[in-house]
Motif scaffolding. Sequence first.
Motif, PDB file in Angstrom:
ATOM      1  N   UNK A  65       0.861  -1.184   0.000  1.00  0.00           N
ATOM      2  CA  UNK A  65       0.000   0.000   0.000  1.00  0.00           C
ATOM      3  C   UNK A  65       0.898   1.234   0.000  1.00  0.00           C
ATOM      4  N   UNK A  66       0.722   2.071  -1.001  1.00  0.00           N
ATOM      5  CA  UNK A  66       1.492   3.305  -1.114  1.00  0.00           C
ATOM      6  C   UNK A  66       0.943   4.315  -0.115  1.00  0.00           C
ATOM      7  N   UNK A  67       1.801   4.768   0.796  1.00  0.00           N
ATOM      8  CA  UNK A  67       1.373   5.723   1.819  1.00  0.00           C
ATOM      9  C   UNK A  67       1.592   7.166   1.389  1.00  0.00           C
ATOM     10  N   UNK A  68       2.402   7.372   0.353  1.00  0.00           N
ATOM     11  CA  UNK A  68       2.643   8.720  -0.145  1.00  0.00           C
ATOM     12  C   UNK A  68       4.123   9.009  -0.270  1.00  0.00           C
ATOM     13  N   UNK A  69       4.443  10.248  -0.618  1.00  0.00           N
ATOM     14  CA  UNK A  69       5.827  10.674  -0.774  1.00  0.00           C
ATOM     15  C   UNK A  69       6.252  11.513   0.427  1.00  0.00           C
ATOM     16  N   UNK A  70       7.491  11.324   0.839  1.00  0.00           N
ATOM     17  CA  UNK A  70       8.046  12.206   1.860  1.00  0.00           C
ATOM     18  C   UNK A  70       7.929  13.665   1.402  1.00  0.00           C
ATOM     19  N   UNK A  71       7.834  14.590   2.351  1.00  0.00           N
ATOM     20  CA  UNK A  71       7.885  16.025   2.043  1.00  0.00           C
ATOM     21  C   UNK A  71       9.172  16.584   2.627  1.00  0.00           C
ATOM     22  N   UNK A  72      10.005  17.154   1.756  1.00  0.00           N
ATOM     23  CA  UNK A  72      11.292  17.692   2.153  1.00  0.00           C
ATOM     24  C   UNK A  72      11.196  19.209   2.268  1.00  0.00           C
ATOM     25  N   UNK A  73      11.643  19.754   3.398  1.00  0.00           N
ATOM     26  CA  UNK A  73      11.592  21.200   3.600  1.00  0.00           C
ATOM     27  C   UNK A  73      12.961  21.721   4.048  1.00  0.00           C
ATOM     28  N   UNK A  74      13.173  23.019   3.837  1.00  0.00           N
ATOM     29  CA  UNK A  74      14.341  23.689   4.395  1.00  0.00           C
ATOM     30  C   UNK A  74      13.966  24.204   5.775  1.00  0.00           C
ATOM     31  N   UNK A  75      14.858  24.005   6.730  1.00  0.00           N
ATOM     32  CA  UNK A  75      14.560  24.480   8.080  1.00  0.00           C
ATOM     33  C   UNK A  75      15.847  24.887   8.796  1.00  0.00           C
TER      34      UNK A  75
ATOM     35  N   UNK B 122      13.246  15.661   5.841  1.00  0.00           N
ATOM     36  CA  UNK B 122      11.876  15.149   5.724  1.00  0.00           C
ATOM     37  C   UNK B 122      11.050  15.601   6.923  1.00  0.00           C
ATOM     38  N   UNK B 123       9.792  15.944   6.670  1.00  0.00           N
ATOM     39  CA  UNK B 123       8.951  16.467   7.754  1.00  0.00           C
ATOM     40  C   UNK B 123       8.714  15.438   8.854  1.00  0.00           C
ATOM     41  N   UNK B 124       8.806  14.127   8.547  1.00  0.00           N
ATOM     42  CA  UNK B 124       8.572  13.135   9.599  1.00  0.00           C
ATOM     43  C   UNK B 124       9.651  13.198  10.679  1.00  0.00           C
TER      44      UNK B 124
ATOM     45  N   UNK C 240       3.539   9.600   5.278  1.00  0.00           N
ATOM     46  CA  UNK C 240       4.922  10.036   4.986  1.00  0.00           C
ATOM     47  C   UNK C 240       5.378  11.179   5.892  1.00  0.00           C
ATOM     48  N   UNK C 241       4.441  11.887   6.520  1.00  0.00           N
ATOM     49  CA  UNK C 241       4.794  12.932   7.490  1.00  0.00           C
ATOM     50  C   UNK C 241       4.974  12.356   8.891  1.00  0.00           C
ATOM     51  N   UNK C 242       4.717  11.076   9.047  1.00  0.00           N
ATOM     52  CA  UNK C 242       4.860  10.453  10.352  1.00  0.00           C
ATOM     53  C   UNK C 242       3.541   9.919  10.862  1.00  0.00           C
ATOM     54  N   UNK C 243       3.457   9.781  12.165  1.00  0.00           N
ATOM     55  CA  UNK C 243       2.288   9.215  12.821  1.00  0.00           C
ATOM     56  C   UNK C 243       1.209  10.278  12.971  1.00  0.00           C
ATOM     57  N   UNK C 244      -0.023   9.968  12.580  1.00  0.00           N
ATOM     58  CA  UNK C 244      -1.131  10.935  12.632  1.00  0.00           C
ATOM     59  C   UNK C 244      -1.321  11.467  14.053  1.00  0.00           C
TER      60      UNK C 244
END
Length: 309
Positions: free
Chosen positions: A161-171, A247-249, A301-305
């Motif tokens: 099951x595809x959960x989605x793509x990671x989201x990469x941010x600058x921080x 990654x935001x996770x 992909x952002x982690x645990x809800x």
Amino acid sequence: MYSSERLKGVHMFVCVADTGSFAAAAERLNVTASAVSKGIARLEDRLQSRLFERTTRSLSLTDAGTSFYQACTRVMSELEEAEQSLHGDSSEPAGIIRVDLPAWYGRMHAFPIILKLVQAHPKIVPNVSFTDRIVDLVEDNIDIVVRIGGSEIWPDDLDHQFLGMERMIFCASAAYLQEHGAPLDETDLQNHRFVLYGLPKGKGSPLFTGVQAGERKRRVVAGNMIVGDGESQVMAVLAGHGIAQLSTWMLQEHLQTGALVEVLPHLATEGLPVNLVWRKKRHKLRRVRIMLEMLATLLTPDGRIEARR
């Protein structure tokens, strides 16, 4: 005719391999440690192979023992599947589920979900490993994996099951931004300090700043620090050593508290795919289905809800 004594020996062997000691296996099987030791000795004598390396402090499988363990657990799994198919969903879910998780993502996000599942179904026994390598579910006798990255071509004996793509941010940390200011645009990134992820041969990873002509745009910057581990990279950014693309996770808690601040949000980009993967045959087992449903519901992909509430 295959005698019951032989089957007993196989069950004892698997129990020792799973628990890692004769004493722990004896407790689980409700026999003495001496009985377990003698049972393993008889099995090794019959097979004419040494299955365990024994020292005063540790017990580990030999190469022959590893091969025999994989064969035994496959056979036992098939017997269990046959039994479960007769009972359907009427029985309480119970038994071992072997799960492999990406090391950091798994500890932060997937493992808390597994702990919650065991609270609701205490007869389920998770056997959880944490590794960032690509595992072979059939060869390693694993029921479920959470996989970040890797091939999107799946063998016929696996489902996913595809959960989605990671989201990469600058921080960056609030302290860094107060001292150095925030970058004004993509070009201004060159004027800032960076904590980069380490690649082979000591190079720092490039930055990804969107897609152009169907390919990800790369920008190479000089790293003021190059770290070959994501957790350490976050630690360095928290300590004010520069900006990083992460990654935001990895960042939920730090973004919520304000310890880290997203910069240039319009340059956020996709990372790697996140998938839940399992062996099709094991989906027949109720405990496996329950764990899959819980992971698929609460993991993103952002982690645990729950962690974002």
